[in-house]
Design a protein around this motif. Structure first.
Motif, PDB file in Angstrom:
ATOM      1  N   LEU A   2       0.841  -1.190   0.000  1.00  0.00           N
ATOM      2  CA  LEU A   2       0.000   0.000   0.000  1.00  0.00           C
ATOM      3  C   LEU A   2       0.875   1.237   0.000  1.00  0.00           C
ATOM      4  CD1 LEU A   2      -2.722  -1.002   2.582  1.00  0.00           C
ATOM      5  CD2 LEU A   2      -2.786  -1.197   0.108  1.00  0.00           C
ATOM      6  N   LEU A  11      -6.456   6.626  -6.875  1.00  0.00           N
ATOM      7  CA  LEU A  11      -7.144   5.371  -6.611  1.00  0.00           C
ATOM      8  C   LEU A  11      -8.269   5.203  -7.620  1.00  0.00           C
ATOM      9  CD1 LEU A  11      -7.064   3.056  -4.498  1.00  0.00           C
ATOM     10  CD2 LEU A  11      -8.836   4.292  -3.258  1.00  0.00           C
ATOM     11  N   TYR A  23     -11.084  -1.379  -7.243  1.00  0.00           N
ATOM     12  CA  TYR A  23      -9.760  -1.884  -6.878  1.00  0.00           C
ATOM     13  C   TYR A  23      -9.919  -3.049  -5.918  1.00  0.00           C
ATOM     14  CZ  TYR A  23     -10.434   0.826  -2.553  1.00  0.00           C
ATOM     15  OH  TYR A  23     -10.926   1.328  -1.372  1.00  0.00           O
ATOM     16  N   ILE A  83      -7.657  -5.128  -2.726  1.00  0.00           N
ATOM     17  CA  ILE A  83      -6.515  -5.168  -1.815  1.00  0.00           C
ATOM     18  C   ILE A  83      -6.365  -6.595  -1.334  1.00  0.00           C
ATOM     19  CG2 ILE A  83      -5.511  -4.311   0.327  1.00  0.00           C
ATOM     20  CD1 ILE A  83      -7.085  -1.777  -0.020  1.00  0.00           C
ATOM     21  N   ARG A  94      -3.859  -4.181  -5.265  1.00  0.00           N
ATOM     22  CA  ARG A  94      -2.789  -3.687  -4.408  1.00  0.00           C
ATOM     23  C   ARG A  94      -2.592  -4.659  -3.262  1.00  0.00           C
ATOM     24  NH1 ARG A  94      -3.207   2.890  -4.743  1.00  0.00           N
ATOM     25  NH2 ARG A  94      -3.703   2.924  -6.955  1.00  0.00           N
ATOM     26  N   LEU A 137      -1.012  -5.712   0.678  1.00  0.00           N
ATOM     27  CA  LEU A 137      -0.582  -5.316   2.009  1.00  0.00           C
ATOM     28  C   LEU A 137       0.908  -5.591   2.182  1.00  0.00           C
ATOM     29  CD1 LEU A 137      -3.469  -6.925   4.118  1.00  0.00           C
ATOM     30  CD2 LEU A 137      -3.258  -4.522   3.461  1.00  0.00           C
ATOM     31  N   ILE A 159      -6.308  -6.366   7.568  1.00  0.00           N
ATOM     32  CA  ILE A 159      -7.434  -5.452   7.385  1.00  0.00           C
ATOM     33  C   ILE A 159      -8.587  -5.922   8.264  1.00  0.00           C
ATOM     34  CG2 ILE A 159      -9.222  -4.689   5.757  1.00  0.00           C
ATOM     35  CD1 ILE A 159      -7.144  -4.625   3.584  1.00  0.00           C
ATOM     36  N   VAL A 177      -6.565  -0.629   7.739  1.00  0.00           N
ATOM     37  CA  VAL A 177      -5.345  -1.418   7.599  1.00  0.00           C
ATOM     38  C   VAL A 177      -4.524  -1.236   8.871  1.00  0.00           C
ATOM     39  CG1 VAL A 177      -3.262  -1.850   6.238  1.00  0.00           C
ATOM     40  CG2 VAL A 177      -5.357  -1.049   5.100  1.00  0.00           C
ATOM     41  N   THR A 198      -3.916   2.820   7.483  1.00  0.00           N
ATOM     42  CA  THR A 198      -4.873   3.510   6.616  1.00  0.00           C
ATOM     43  C   THR A 198      -6.288   3.322   7.160  1.00  0.00           C
ATOM     44  OG1 THR A 198      -3.471   2.963   4.715  1.00  0.00           O
ATOM     45  CG2 THR A 198      -5.680   3.794   4.232  1.00  0.00           C
ATOM     46  N   VAL A 251     -10.237   3.864   5.816  1.00  0.00           N
ATOM     47  CA  VAL A 251     -10.984   4.061   4.575  1.00  0.00           C
ATOM     48  C   VAL A 251     -12.472   4.167   4.888  1.00  0.00           C
ATOM     49  CG1 VAL A 251     -11.573   3.042   2.334  1.00  0.00           C
ATOM     50  CG2 VAL A 251      -9.256   2.781   3.257  1.00  0.00           C
ATOM     51  N   PRO A 283      -9.559   6.640   1.166  1.00  0.00           N
ATOM     52  CA  PRO A 283      -8.792   6.857   2.393  1.00  0.00           C
ATOM     53  C   PRO A 283      -9.125   8.208   3.026  1.00  0.00           C
ATOM     54  CG  PRO A 283      -7.353   6.162   0.591  1.00  0.00           C
ATOM     55  CD  PRO A 283      -8.683   6.499  -0.010  1.00  0.00           C
ATOM     56  N   LEU A 343      -3.753   4.386   0.171  1.00  0.00           N
ATOM     57  CA  LEU A 343      -3.872   3.043  -0.385  1.00  0.00           C
ATOM     58  C   LEU A 343      -3.000   2.953  -1.635  1.00  0.00           C
ATOM     59  CD1 LEU A 343      -7.678   2.195  -0.148  1.00  0.00           C
ATOM     60  CD2 LEU A 343      -5.831   1.208   1.183  1.00  0.00           C
TER      61      LEU A 343
END
Length: 618
Positions: free
Chosen positions: A67, A73, A77, A79, A131, A133, A139, A586, A606, A608, A613, A618
């Motif tokens: 991240l 962004l 997306y 993660i 993306r 971690l 998370i 996160v 992070t 969100v 965010p 992110l």
């Protein structure tokens, strides 16, 4: 018959201040395995297309090692964790996942990397953007505080008084604040306000006085109003006392602290605080307070707060903010009930998910009694350290039995502040009578704090469907003086979280900030350890009444899905579930698996909200 209520309060000397980790969470769920190839040529071709897409997407996006990638962004997306199921979804169908997928403001998918890529176009508009971690990160759903005071927290930033050990040291803080502000220093008529003094932490536990403020030449003569840490006491200067004359002899549901000659000393408890008149903050001042609170909240992973007491000023402020712009945090407000005013439950229009789904006011907040720290919690039997009193009710039981059914009939969630065992018993009686003619599941009544419970009352939570809104950090703050105040037997019913849960009740967790630390991970730590941040307790490093600890899974649910249920938003918030709003956090390490003593080392990377965010990147 227990002795009748009175308000005799005396000085005390505080008790001397004196972890086993809960079982680890289950191992990560294995990634979903691809289905065996079909013998059908058509299916083989289709499978090859999906595999090709998955592999190409993986190699294209695997260059995003962590991240923090600086580009804009995308609306869509994913993660993922390279370490397996690093996402705690709180979703019953998929409790752990390797990846989550977001489109605009909502989650669209969860599962393994192979799964989310293979099903991308069926679930999510746009091209795959993945993306990853960093190693060790996890998370969790957006965190929620079920009992807080939003604008009051911002006000504490003006002059924090927490952490002093004497009255003189506290007055010195006031002096320093005045000197540092030229506008206040040069104008002796300007009000000086602060928050956070705590007489239970002073070397000599005694109430402060107006005379103590007059002993400092910089402070003397000024209008000074200082709120206690628990919000149940005000300490004022002589200038303020004079402006309040003549004072009544008594205040129902409150105390004017007096000296041996009957003269007011400058401290007002619970309902007596209403006698203190101070200037209301301007709209701009309220905006600054709100911004200060939100900044800290986002940095700690909070995406939602339940504000435990909207007075007319704060209600109007939040309504105005929600109409003017999207609130930066979700706020579930409890409208304050003033027992001296006319009933309003059938006249006030509830606010439900206004301002882009971020403001609701559909519950009422009623105060049943005072606080344990200030000796105002209503007990069945006298205080062990002050046998002349058993605290007091701030509202008559007869009025509770009158207004609770009315509010329920008019569709309001009823949330009642109750600390002492007698107050909790009285409120549960009123709930039981009212719920005989109402749907508890639909109305979801709450006991705010539910601190001291008689054994006979613990089972009633589950039976009645009453939510226990509790604050674990209160337990590790109060444990140092609780037994002196309640005695060795009655103290066993204080903060008895495990007993409440085992009797079938639903718990939701909060902090009561600014009374306690805003950090939700401090509450998580307190719930699972029942020791101080230094790893100590009156019962040793194993925890204060360790049999009352919560599991890590219960504590995380108490900060996510349970607050959503307690605010009627479990269908849109509280878990990482397709279709719900994409609020998530996160964390720098896995709080469900690290040794308990390391939980407080966890950082929020992070935060969100609605897929974007609000803290970190992110």
């Amino acid at each position: 018959m227990p002795p009748s209520d009175d308000s005799s309060l005396r000085k005390r000397t505080p008790a001397d201040q004196k972890s086993a980790s809960p079982p680890a969470s289950p191992p990560p769920a294995p990634a979903a395995q691809p289905a065996p190839p079909s013998t059908s040529s058509g299916r083989s071709t289709l499978l090859l297309v999906f595999v090709s897409l998955a592999l190409s997407s993986y190699f294209v996006y695997s260059k995003w090692d962590s991240l923090g990638f600086p580009d804009d962004l995308s609306d869509s997306y994913a993660i993922c964790s390279r370490e397996g199921a690093g996402i705690y979804t709180l979703d019953t169908d998929t409790p752990r996942a390797q990846c989550l997928v977001v489109h605009k403001s909502k989650f669209t998918n969860t599962g393994s990397l192979d799964h989310i890529l293979a099903t991308w176009y069926a679930t999510t508009p746009g091209q795959p953007h993945v993306r990853f971690l960093k190693p060790g990160q996890i998370i969790v759903p957006g965190l929620s505080d079920s009992h807080a005071h939003v604008l009051e927290y911002g006000a504490t930033k003006q002059m924090p008084l927490e952490g002093t050990s004497t009255i003189a040291e506290t007055v010195a803080r006031v002096r320093a604040y005045i000197i540092a502000d030229p506008d206040i220093f040069e104008d002796q008529t300007k009000f000086v306000e602060g928050w956070g003094w705590d007489h239970t932490k002073w070397l000599l536990e005694e109430w402060p006085t107006a005379d103590a403020l007059e002993e400092d030449p910089i402070v003397a003569g000024r209008p000074v109003v200082l709120q206690s840490k628990d919000g149940h006491a005000l300490w004022v200067s002589k200038s303020v006392l004079r402006s309040m004359e003549p004072l009544p002899e008594e205040v129902e549901g409150g105390v004017i602290v007096r000296d041996s000659f009957g003269k007011p000393t400058g401290v007002f408890l619970d309902n007596a605080q209403d006698l203190v008149i101070r200037p209301e903050p301007t709209y701009k001042q309220l905006q600054k307070r709100f911004a200060a609170t939100v900044k800290d909240a986002h940095s700690l992973g909070l995406t939602s707060v339940h504000d435990a007491g909207f007075n007319p000023m704060s209600l109007e402020f939040f309504r105005r903010e929600a109409q003017a712009t999207t609130l930066p945090i979700r706020v579930y407000g409890m409208k304050y009930f003033d027992e001296t005013a006319a009933y309003w439950g059938d006249a006030f229009e509830k606010i439900v998910l206004a301002g882009n789904n971020r403001l609701s006011v559909r519950s009422v907040k009623i105060f049943a009694d005072g606080a344990l720290r200030s000796g105002g919690a209503a007990l069945y039997e006298p205080y062990a350290d002050n046998p002349e009193t058993r605290g007091f009710m701030r509202i008559a039981p007869e009025l509770l039995n009158e207004v609770i059914p009315k509010f329920m009939k008019d569709g309001w969630q009823v949330n009642v502040h109750a600390i002492g065992d007698r107050a909790n018993g009285v409120v549960l009686d009123a709930f039981e009578a009212a719920l005989a003619k109402a749907n508890g599941t639909a109305l979801r009544p709450r006991l705010e704090h539910a601190q001291i419970l008689a054994q006979k009352d613990m089972a009633r939570f589950g039976d009645l469907g009453v939510i226990a809104s509790v604050q674990p950090t209160h337990a590790i703050s109060d444990m140092w003086f609780a037994e002196d105040r309640l005695g060795p037997e009655r103290v066993k019913g204080l903060y008895a979280f495990r007993s409440i849960i085992d009797h079938g009740a639903r718990i939701t967790l909060g902090s009561d900030f600014p009374v306690e630390d805003m950090n939700p991970l401090a509450g998580f730590y307190a719930a699972i350890t029942r020791v101080s941040p230094e790893g100590t307790s009156p019962h040793g490093p194993g925890g204060w009444f360790p049999e009352q600890r919560m599991t890590r899974a219960e504590a995380l649910k108490g900060m996510t899905l349970d607050p959503a249920y307690a605010s009627f938003t479990e269908d849109i918030l509280g878990s990482i579930t397709p279709g719900k709003f994409a609020d998530f956090v996160v964390l720098s390490q896995d709080i469900m698996r690290v040794p308990a003593e390391r939980v407080l080392d966890t950082a929020v990377v992070t935060t969100v909200m609605d897929g974007k965010p609000v803290y970190g990147v992110l």
